[in-house]
Design a protein around this motif. Structure first.
Motif, mmCIF file in Angstrom:
data_model
loop_
_atom_site.group_PDB
_atom_site.id
_atom_site.type_symbol
_atom_site.label_atom_id
_atom_site.label_comp_id
_atom_site.label_asym_id
_atom_site.label_seq_id
_atom_site.Cartn_x
_atom_site.Cartn_y
_atom_site.Cartn_z
ATOM 1 N N THR A 176 73.086 -41.607 -80.620
ATOM 2 C CA THR A 176 74.144 -41.976 -79.675
ATOM 3 C C THR A 176 75.501 -42.251 -80.331
ATOM 4 O O THR A 176 76.524 -42.132 -79.671
ATOM 5 C CB THR A 176 73.765 -43.263 -78.899
ATOM 6 N N SER A 177 75.493 -42.629 -81.617
ATOM 7 C CA SER A 177 76.773 -43.063 -82.200
ATOM 8 C C SER A 177 77.642 -41.885 -82.628
ATOM 9 O O SER A 177 77.140 -40.795 -82.912
ATOM 10 C CB SER A 177 76.520 -43.975 -83.406
ATOM 11 N N GLU A 178 78.923 -42.123 -82.672
ATOM 12 C CA GLU A 178 79.860 -41.083 -83.094
ATOM 13 C C GLU A 178 79.529 -40.613 -84.507
ATOM 14 O O GLU A 178 79.569 -39.415 -84.798
ATOM 15 C CB GLU A 178 81.294 -41.625 -83.037
ATOM 16 N N LEU A 206 79.861 -35.411 -77.060
ATOM 17 C CA LEU A 206 78.565 -36.043 -77.311
ATOM 18 C C LEU A 206 78.685 -37.564 -77.369
ATOM 19 O O LEU A 206 77.814 -38.286 -76.891
ATOM 20 C CB LEU A 206 77.956 -35.494 -78.611
ATOM 21 N N LYS A 207 79.798 -38.040 -77.909
ATOM 22 C CA LYS A 207 80.019 -39.478 -77.998
ATOM 23 C C LYS A 207 80.191 -40.075 -76.589
ATOM 24 O O LYS A 207 79.536 -41.056 -76.232
ATOM 25 C CB LYS A 207 81.275 -39.746 -78.833
ATOM 26 N N TYR A 208 81.024 -39.452 -75.786
ATOM 27 C CA TYR A 208 81.277 -39.952 -74.434
ATOM 28 C C TYR A 208 79.988 -39.912 -73.599
ATOM 29 O O TYR A 208 79.608 -40.890 -72.954
ATOM 30 C CB TYR A 208 82.364 -39.111 -73.752
ATOM 31 N N ASP A 209 79.318 -38.782 -73.652
ATOM 32 C CA ASP A 209 78.116 -38.599 -72.849
ATOM 33 C C ASP A 209 76.993 -39.554 -73.279
ATOM 34 O O ASP A 209 76.259 -40.069 -72.446
ATOM 35 C CB ASP A 209 77.671 -37.129 -72.977
ATOM 36 N N SER A 210 76.901 -39.799 -74.590
ATOM 37 C CA SER A 210 75.880 -40.738 -75.079
ATOM 38 C C SER A 210 76.134 -42.128 -74.521
ATOM 39 O O SER A 210 75.204 -42.839 -74.150
ATOM 40 C CB SER A 210 75.890 -40.809 -76.612
ATOM 41 N N LYS A 211 77.410 -42.487 -74.460
ATOM 42 C CA LYS A 211 77.764 -43.812 -73.924
ATOM 43 C C LYS A 211 77.340 -43.917 -72.456
ATOM 44 O O LYS A 211 76.697 -44.879 -72.053
ATOM 45 C CB LYS A 211 79.281 -44.006 -74.077
ATOM 46 N N ILE A 212 77.657 -42.904 -71.670
ATOM 47 C CA ILE A 212 77.365 -42.950 -70.236
ATOM 48 C C ILE A 212 75.859 -42.903 -69.955
ATOM 49 O O ILE A 212 75.333 -43.718 -69.211
ATOM 50 C CB ILE A 212 78.041 -41.745 -69.503
#
Ligand code: HEC
Length: 178
Positions: free
Chosen positions: A88-90, A123-129
């Motif tokens: 999930t992390s950047e 991927l960073k944004y989507d992982s957060k959501i």
């Protein structure tokens, strides 16, 4: 970890239903299996999950980044591999996208730095959501995929044992027609 049945069951049922449905049309030249060839080919549990994301509520620029992600990251394997991956992390995504970058270069293509950054941004944004903000939902999806992947691994072993049994035995070599 305890299997959360209430959350996992719907995924399992869905999986079984789709497996039964696909069985009728599945093309398996020499083997008989309730699982489709693409399910049997899964290398990671995440390969078995969703392969698209509803990005309609995401910001415009992230929706554009998603298109680049899909184009680049589904050319060797299903995009499900990244969509359902546990990271999930950047930092993690930078590392993975770079690793894929190297694979792409080995194939003689180039992935521009700008595209690489856009894919990481998506991927960073989507992982957060989907993975951080909806942590428990994501955790039960991961569990369900793990269970299905376990069943698929067993099925693969069964099929390869069957294949081996079907091979001619050493004790009865072909000696030609006399
Ligand atoms: C040139 C072919 C190729 C492309 C394009 C590609 N991948 Fe992969 N990917 C692979 C292979 C091969 C593996 C198998 C495991 C490995 O070697 O790391 C893999 C594995 C993975 C994994 C699982 C790694 C693990 O160890 O858990 C993730 C996540 C992933 N890819 C994400 C991506 C993303 C994101 C993109 C787009 C930037 C992408 N891939 C594009 C070839 C590719």
């Amino acid at each position: 970890m305890k299997l959360n049945l209430v959350k996992t069951l719907p995924f399992l049922i869905l999986f079984i239903l789709t497996a039964c449905q696909k069985q009728e049309t599945a093309e398996s030249p020499m083997q008989e299996s309730a699982m489709t060839s693409s399910e049997l080919a899964a290398k990671f549990p995440s390969d078995l999950g969703f392969s698209t994301i509803d990005v309609s509520a995401y910001p415009r620029d992230i929706q554009e980044d998603y298109k680049i992600f899909l184009a680049v990251c589904s050319s060797c394997h299903t995009p499900a591999r990244a969509i359902n991956a546990p990271m999930t992390s950047e930092q993690d995504w930078k590392r993975y996208v770079h690793r894929m970058h190297v694979k792409i270069e080995r194939r003689g293509y180039l992935l521009g730095k700008e595209d690489e950054e856009k894919i990481v941004a998506f991927l960073k944004y989507d992982s957060k959501i989907r993975k951080i903000d909806r942590k428990s939902e994501f955790a039960s999806q991961q569990e369900a995929l793990g269970v299905i992947f376990g069943q698929i691994s067993k099925e693969r072993e069964r099929l390869s044992r069957e294949e081996i049994n079907r091979l001619p035995k050493k004790e009865t070599p072909y000696v030609g027609v006399k």
